[in-house]
Design a protein around this motif. Structure first.
Motif, mmCIF file in Angstrom:
data_model
loop_
_atom_site.group_PDB
_atom_site.id
_atom_site.type_symbol
_atom_site.label_atom_id
_atom_site.label_comp_id
_atom_site.label_asym_id
_atom_site.label_seq_id
_atom_site.Cartn_x
_atom_site.Cartn_y
_atom_site.Cartn_z
ATOM 1 N N SER A 53 0.831 -1.186 0.000
ATOM 2 C CA SER A 53 0.000 0.000 0.000
ATOM 3 C C SER A 53 0.873 1.245 0.000
ATOM 4 O O SER A 53 2.028 1.225 0.403
ATOM 5 C CB SER A 53 -0.913 0.004 1.231
ATOM 6 N N ARG A 144 -4.102 5.283 -0.398
ATOM 7 C CA ARG A 144 -4.178 4.308 0.690
ATOM 8 C C ARG A 144 -5.629 4.058 1.110
ATOM 9 O O ARG A 144 -5.978 2.948 1.521
ATOM 10 C CB ARG A 144 -3.372 4.838 1.874
ATOM 11 N N SER A 145 -6.478 5.067 0.985
ATOM 12 C CA SER A 145 -7.893 4.945 1.342
ATOM 13 C C SER A 145 -8.750 4.474 0.164
ATOM 14 O O SER A 145 -9.980 4.496 0.252
ATOM 15 C CB SER A 145 -8.418 6.299 1.844
ATOM 16 N N ASN A 146 -8.092 4.085 -0.933
ATOM 17 C CA ASN A 146 -8.788 3.612 -2.146
ATOM 18 C C ASN A 146 -9.695 4.684 -2.742
ATOM 19 O O ASN A 146 -10.752 4.378 -3.303
ATOM 20 C CB ASN A 146 -9.605 2.348 -1.854
ATOM 21 N N LYS A 147 -9.270 5.941 -2.631
ATOM 22 C CA LYS A 147 -10.008 7.054 -3.222
ATOM 23 C C LYS A 147 -9.171 7.608 -4.360
ATOM 24 O O LYS A 147 -8.608 8.699 -4.281
ATOM 25 C CB LYS A 147 -10.306 8.122 -2.165
ATOM 26 N N ILE A 148 -9.105 6.837 -5.429
ATOM 27 C CA ILE A 148 -8.200 7.159 -6.522
ATOM 28 C C ILE A 148 -8.608 8.433 -7.254
ATOM 29 O O ILE A 148 -7.752 9.186 -7.722
ATOM 30 C CB ILE A 148 -8.100 5.967 -7.510
ATOM 31 N N GLN A 175 -2.179 -0.021 -8.645
ATOM 32 C CA GLN A 175 -2.863 -0.780 -7.611
ATOM 33 C C GLN A 175 -4.364 -0.882 -7.862
ATOM 34 O O GLN A 175 -5.011 -1.823 -7.384
ATOM 35 C CB GLN A 175 -2.637 -0.133 -6.250
ATOM 36 N N ASN A 176 -4.907 0.069 -8.590
ATOM 37 C CA ASN A 176 -6.352 0.113 -8.806
ATOM 38 C C ASN A 176 -6.750 -0.265 -10.227
ATOM 39 O O ASN A 176 -7.856 0.057 -10.669
ATOM 40 C CB ASN A 176 -6.879 1.515 -8.454
#
Length: 216
Positions: A53, A144-148, A175-176
């Motif tokens: 991450s 890191r919070s998956n808020k791309i 990563q996304n």
């Protein structure tokens, strides 16, 4: 943790299998080492971290002239790393003139503790002192919070970027599943380092685009 692994040359890049993951290194990165050892296969020791991450940038050195501010910065950074972010925030609020390291440390502390909204509120304050490290930490926090989408928007708003900023965003796309976005950003980079190349090559290999990886 120290892991023992073997480096194996495959085509135009290097695959390093160890434990439960694979590290891909481009040939130019290891060419000097290969020439030194003069062997196609060799053993190395490597320090590894199980998490992929986005890592939060915490200031490592403080060159603040004011000893009191420098001490407070050290305390805030330590408290943030220990997860005692509310204590860090109280110390921050008590400071008369926090510098950019102070701001970056407390913002990074909130991000590390998963409090991305509180980090952003501090980041957006009119009196906030920010530099490229602060901006990059915030971008990394959103990844890191998956808020791309938020990370992407903030990245494009950055007044200044360094190679770490670019690498952070590229890795966020990787990563996304944003392979094409990562490649587009990689092509636009004004400068690249070994992390830039390895991130892209690793991403291409993982998604099966071997020919493109070999082209590097």
């Amino acid at each position: 943790m120290l892991a023992f692994f073997r480096v194996v040359e495959v085509g135009k890049f290097i695959i390093i299998p160890f434990s439960n993951c694979v590290q891909i290194i481009t040939i130019p990165v290891l060419i000097n080492l290969k020439l030194l050892l003069r062997r196609p296969r060799f053993n190395l020791y490597h320090s590894i971290d199980g998490s992929r991450s986005a890592k939060i940038s915490m200031p490592r050195k403080d060159f603040t002239v004011d000893g009191n501010v420098a001490h407070c910065n050290w305390m805030i950074t330590s408290l943030g790393k220990d997860g005692r972010i509310m204590e860090a925030r109280r110390l921050f609020d008590e400071m008369r003139d926090p510098d950019v390291i102070t701001w970056t440390s407390v913002i990074s502390g909130f991000i590390k503790c998963g409090m991305i909204e509180e980090a952003r509120r501090l980041f957006d304050r009119v009196d906030a002192k920010k530099n490229v490290v602060t901006w990059t930490a915030m971008v990394g926090g959103y990844i890191r919070s998956n808020k791309i989408s938020e990370a992407e928007k903030l990245f494009h708003e950055m007044p200044n970027k360094n190679v770490v900023s670019w690498n952070t965003m590229i890795d966020g796309y990787a990563q996304n599943g944003g392979i094409d976005s990562a490649m587009y950003l990689f092509e636009k980079m004004p400068e690249r380092n070994v992390v830039s190349w390895n991130t892209v090559v690793s991403m291409l290999v993982r998604c099966g685009r071997i020919e493109e990886a070999e082209a590097f």
